[in-house]
Design an enzyme around this catalytic site. Structure first.
Site, PDB file in Angstrom:
ATOM      1  N   ARG A  68      -5.133  58.093   8.271  1.00 48.32           N
ATOM      2  CA  ARG A  68      -5.936  57.826   9.601  1.00 48.32           C
ATOM      3  C   ARG A  68      -6.256  59.245  10.197  1.00 48.32           C
ATOM      4  NH1 ARG A  68      -2.926  56.618  13.023  1.00 48.32           N
ATOM      5  NH2 ARG A  68      -0.896  56.614  12.105  1.00 48.32           N
ATOM      6  N   TYR A 196     -10.301  54.950   3.776  1.00 45.59           N
ATOM      7  CA  TYR A 196      -8.790  54.889   3.725  1.00 45.59           C
ATOM      8  C   TYR A 196      -8.519  53.640   4.904  1.00 45.59           C
ATOM      9  CZ  TYR A 196      -4.332  55.488   5.201  1.00 45.59           C
ATOM     10  OH  TYR A 196      -2.783  55.277   5.377  1.00 45.59           O
ATOM     11  N   GLY A 198      -6.175  52.636   7.044  1.00 44.59           N
ATOM     12  CA  GLY A 198      -6.077  52.653   8.527  1.00 44.59           C
ATOM     13  C   GLY A 198      -7.222  52.732   9.080  1.00 44.59           C
ATOM     14  N   LYS A 205      -4.982  48.262  12.093  1.00 44.19           N
ATOM     15  CA  LYS A 205      -4.725  49.153  13.433  1.00 44.19           C
ATOM     16  C   LYS A 205      -5.822  48.674  14.299  1.00 44.19           C
ATOM     17  CE  LYS A 205      -1.276  50.924  11.285  1.00 44.19           C
ATOM     18  NZ  LYS A 205       0.050  50.439  12.096  1.00 44.19           N
ATOM     19  N   HIS A 225       3.123  47.515  17.622  1.00 39.11           N
ATOM     20  CA  HIS A 225       3.275  48.085  16.375  1.00 39.11           C
ATOM     21  C   HIS A 225       5.007  47.988  15.923  1.00 39.11           C
ATOM     22  CE1 HIS A 225       3.054  52.056  13.856  1.00 39.11           C
ATOM     23  NE2 HIS A 225       2.891  51.211  13.270  1.00 39.11           N
ATOM     24  N   SER A 247       5.775  56.053  12.775  1.00 34.15           N
ATOM     25  CA  SER A 247       5.645  56.280  11.426  1.00 34.15           C
ATOM     26  C   SER A 247       6.697  56.982  10.596  1.00 34.15           C
ATOM     27  CB  SER A 247       4.244  56.712  10.828  1.00 34.15           C
ATOM     28  OG  SER A 247       4.039  57.865  11.369  1.00 34.15           O
ATOM     29  N   CYS A 249       9.665  56.356   9.814  1.00 34.81           N
ATOM     30  CA  CYS A 249      11.051  56.139  10.548  1.00 34.81           C
ATOM     31  C   CYS A 249      11.766  54.558   9.697  1.00 34.81           C
ATOM     32  CB  CYS A 249      11.117  55.851  11.842  1.00 34.81           C
ATOM     33  SG  CYS A 249      10.676  57.525  12.844  1.00 34.81           S
ATOM     34  N   ASP A 276       4.946  45.514  10.241  1.00 39.79           N
ATOM     35  CA  ASP A 276       4.183  46.558  10.846  1.00 39.79           C
ATOM     36  C   ASP A 276       3.633  46.194  12.137  1.00 39.79           C
ATOM     37  OD1 ASP A 276       2.872  49.391  10.908  1.00 39.79           O
ATOM     38  OD2 ASP A 276       0.956  48.433  10.574  1.00 39.79           O
ATOM     39  N   ASN A 372       1.081  60.271   1.356  1.00 40.66           N
ATOM     40  CA  ASN A 372       0.608  59.126   2.209  1.00 40.66           C
ATOM     41  C   ASN A 372      -0.167  58.115   1.157  1.00 40.66           C
ATOM     42  OD1 ASN A 372       0.343  57.394   4.404  1.00 40.66           O
ATOM     43  ND2 ASN A 372      -1.910  58.069   4.764  1.00 40.66           N
ATOM     44  N   ARG A 374      -0.466  54.711  -0.877  1.00 39.15           N
ATOM     45  CA  ARG A 374      -0.036  53.206  -0.573  1.00 39.15           C
ATOM     46  C   ARG A 374      -0.120  52.326  -1.540  1.00 39.15           C
ATOM     47  NH1 ARG A 374       0.879  52.867   5.151  1.00 39.15           N
ATOM     48  NH2 ARG A 374       0.561  54.991   6.190  1.00 39.15           N
ATOM     49  N   ASN A 501      22.401  49.731   8.151  1.00 40.25           N
ATOM     50  CA  ASN A 501      21.757  49.188   9.511  1.00 40.25           C
ATOM     51  C   ASN A 501      22.078  47.798  10.055  1.00 40.25           C
ATOM     52  OD1 ASN A 501      20.634  51.831   9.654  1.00 40.25           O
ATOM     53  ND2 ASN A 501      18.585  51.223   8.889  1.00 40.25           N
TER      54      ASN A 501
END
Ligand code: OXD
Ligand code: MN
Length: 594
Positions: A68, A196, A198, A205, A225, A247, A249, A276, A372, A374, A501
């Site tokens: 992006r 791309y 995004g 987005k 988000h 992003s 994470c 997302d 990045n 995808r 988690n």
């Protein structure tokens, strides 16, 4: 059914862009085969090995078009102050003029595809319709995965339904002639010069976050988000939560979590609703309900493997489009942190011959896949997909979780005292830069609600809207903050993350039921000793204490960072945010609970 305004708009845009043909997509399988054959013939896509990757395709974007481009992304509201200090702004007149010059005649020799799409299940009260025009076959095929696209959507739109007008064109793919523009007052998006995801899959987005956040404020709901997941216990009870992380994470990993061995006996099952984006509305029962507006996952490939995310690996087995990964001569794909050995011979994401250990002139290791790179894949293929992921009413949300990547400061988990404090917690969420990002390592970047690059209006008004929503939800979810990334003095992660988690989610959901014990601290409520189930988990000595430590001196420094960030919004920042700030400062200074 004829929609006069839609036909007129398509004709007007075709006159501007000058394609040779205009083709309306119907969403059928026959159409998919036709589009794929065309893209294979032009070289835009490569068919992968049908045994190893059935139904899968490969695509490579231009080298300057792999992420992006936030600096070329604008909110074109009528007034600059409505975009706020965290967005780029351009007037609508200037936006239409500048992008119009790039679009003019840019589709000569190409086909313009008309893609009617629904974000959210077709006909759900949560859903919004868009129509994307594009000269990219790759984009058209991806939109068919990421959204519900085709004739059913046109039927739903009827003769005069509302829709977001989304114009996309590749033009010459140069960064000098690239603009991603949002017109919230006109319900329109113009994106030119990028292929791309995004920037180019405008349902994601651009519509589902930037435009939808502005619509949501007007209409009284939230476009966020956030991933959405359900946790089912042995008795068959399923509770849902949403989580917003910046992003890198691990949102996709958390959404597809597999319970750790130590909790197996409890019979948990985690259900993926979305990875997302979440659209949230107040339900008739007074609770907050969520829908995932997307129909697919557009995930980061590197680091995805059978250990980190077995559900993602299984999802990717078929019908995926891979972008900018390593491509073997045998038509298999691979990425750094993926399963198995890279194929050989192979070409890297730039299309150059590549082998493991290859270095550039400066001696730096060259990756085979772009960091990045995808995958795009239908969500319904995920083994953990929730039976309710397409429920038109959504799923009821028990907890909202905010988080970031913090080596110090933020404990593993804490619960906000109430909604307004929760909003403050989300508004101050932040992540530290890693070595992989440009800038000073360890530097804190504020990313409120993980929405900094995605809020379509002034974030001060966004915080006010969140506060207002708290007054509108009779039975609001509880709000929490998590941090999986705390490190010890030697720089080692204190918490294993991934499946473990779930131990934290278990505590969160128990708190929502009023069951687990907590201790008050100045920043919020933390797990009481013994209230986290750590069976089967070996943490290092003192790790749990460190994971749950709250150090007033560190929080004093953090509060100064909050103040600097909020000061950017001037008078527009809601007073309640400053009140929360002062209350936290006071609690921290006396070291007292709430
Ligand atoms: C992102 C994404 O950039 O989801 O956040 O692609
Ligand atoms: Mn995202």
């Amino acid at each position: 059914m004829k929609h006069a305004k839609l036909s007129a708009w398509v004709a007007e845009m075709a006159a501007l862009c000058g394609p040779d043909r205009v083709e309306w997509l119907d969403g059928s399988e026959a159409e998919k085969a036709r589009l794929e054959a065309r893209a294979l013939a032009s070289g835009e896509l490569v068919r992968l090995d049908s045994r190893r990757h059935p139904g899968c395709l490969f695509h490579r974007t231009a080298e300057n078009d792999v992420a992006r481009t936030e600096h070329l992304t604008y909110i074109c509201s009528r007034r600059k102050e409505d975009a706020g200090p965290t967005n780029n702004w351009m007037s609508p007149e200037e936006g239409y003029r500048r992008a119009g010059e790039i679009f003019r005649g840019s589709m000569r020799g190409r086909t313009m595809y008309v893609i009617p799409f629904s974000m959210g299940p077709v006909g759900s009260p949560f859903s919004k319709i868009g129509v994307q025009l594009t000269d990219s076959l790759y984009v058209a095929l991806n939109m068919r995965i990421m959204t519900r696209a085709g004739a059913v959507v046109l039927d739903r739109l009827g003769p005069d339904g509302e829709f977001t007008r989304c114009l996309h064109g590749k033009a010459d793919l140069s960064t000098e002639r690239r603009l991603i523009l949002h017109f919230p007052d006109d319900n329109a998006i113009w994106s030119v010069g990028s292929g791309y995801g995004g920037n180019a899959l405008l349902g994601k987005k651009c519509l589902s976050l930037r435009i939808a956040s502005a619509l949501a404020r007007r209409e009284g709901w939230l476009a966020e988000h956030m991933l959405i997941l359900g946790v089912e216990d042995a008795r068959g009870r399923t509770e849902y939560l949403t989580a917003a992380f910046p992003s890198a994470c691990g949102k996709t990993n958390l959404a597809m979590l597999i319970p750790p061995a130590g909790l197996k006996a409890k019979g948990y099952k985690v259900w993926t609703v979305g990875d997302d984006i979440a659209w949230l509305r107040v339900g008739p029962d007074g609770r907050l309900w969520a829908v995932n507006p997307e129909a697919g996952f557009f995930g980061v490939a590197p680091g995805t493997n059978s250990k980190s995310n077995p559900n993602a690996v299984a999802t990717l087995r078929a019908n995926a489009i891979f972008t900018n990964v390593l491509l073997g001569e045998d038509k298999t794909v691979w990425w750094e942190g993926g399963d198995g050995e890279p194929p050989q011979p192979a070409v890297d994401w730039r299309g150059r011959p590549w082998r493991p250990g290859l270095k550039d002139e400066q001696g730096k290791l060259l990756p085979g896949a772009h960091p990045n790179s995808r995958f795009t894949v239908p969500a319904g293929q995920c083994p953990s997909i929730s039976p309710r992921w397409e429920d038109p009413q959504g799923v009821p949300i028990s907890a909202i979780v905010f988080g970031g990547r913090r080596e110090r400061l933020a404990p593993l988990v804490y619960e906000a005292f109430d909604w307004a404090h929760g909003v403050y917690t989300g508004a101050t969420a932040a992540s530290e830069r890693t070595a992989a990002q440009v800038g000073k390592v360890g530097e804190v970047r504020r990313d409120p609600m993980a929405m900094l690059p995605f809020c379509g209006y002034n974030m001060a008004d966004y915080f006010a809207h969140w506060l207002e929503m708290g007054r509108r939800i009779p039975k609001p979810p509880k709000i929490f903050h998590v941090n999986w990334f705390r490190k010890d003095a030697r720089g080692r992660f204190l918490w294993p993350g991934y499946g473990d988690n779930l131990r934290v989610l278990e505590w969160i959901l128990a708190r929502c039921r009023g069951e687990a014990a907590a201790r008050q601290t100045p920043i919020g409520r933390l797990p009481a000793p013994e209230s986290l189930d750590l069976s089967g988990l070996e943490l290092g000595p003192g790790a749990l204490e460190e994971l749950l430590a709250v150090r007033p001196e560190e929080w004093r420094e953090e509060l100064a960072g909050h103040k600097d960030f909020f000061a950017r919004f001037g008078d527009r920042l809601p007073k309640e945010i400053w009140d929360q700030h002062e209350a936290l400062a006071k609690r921290v200074s006396v070291g007292a609970p709430s």
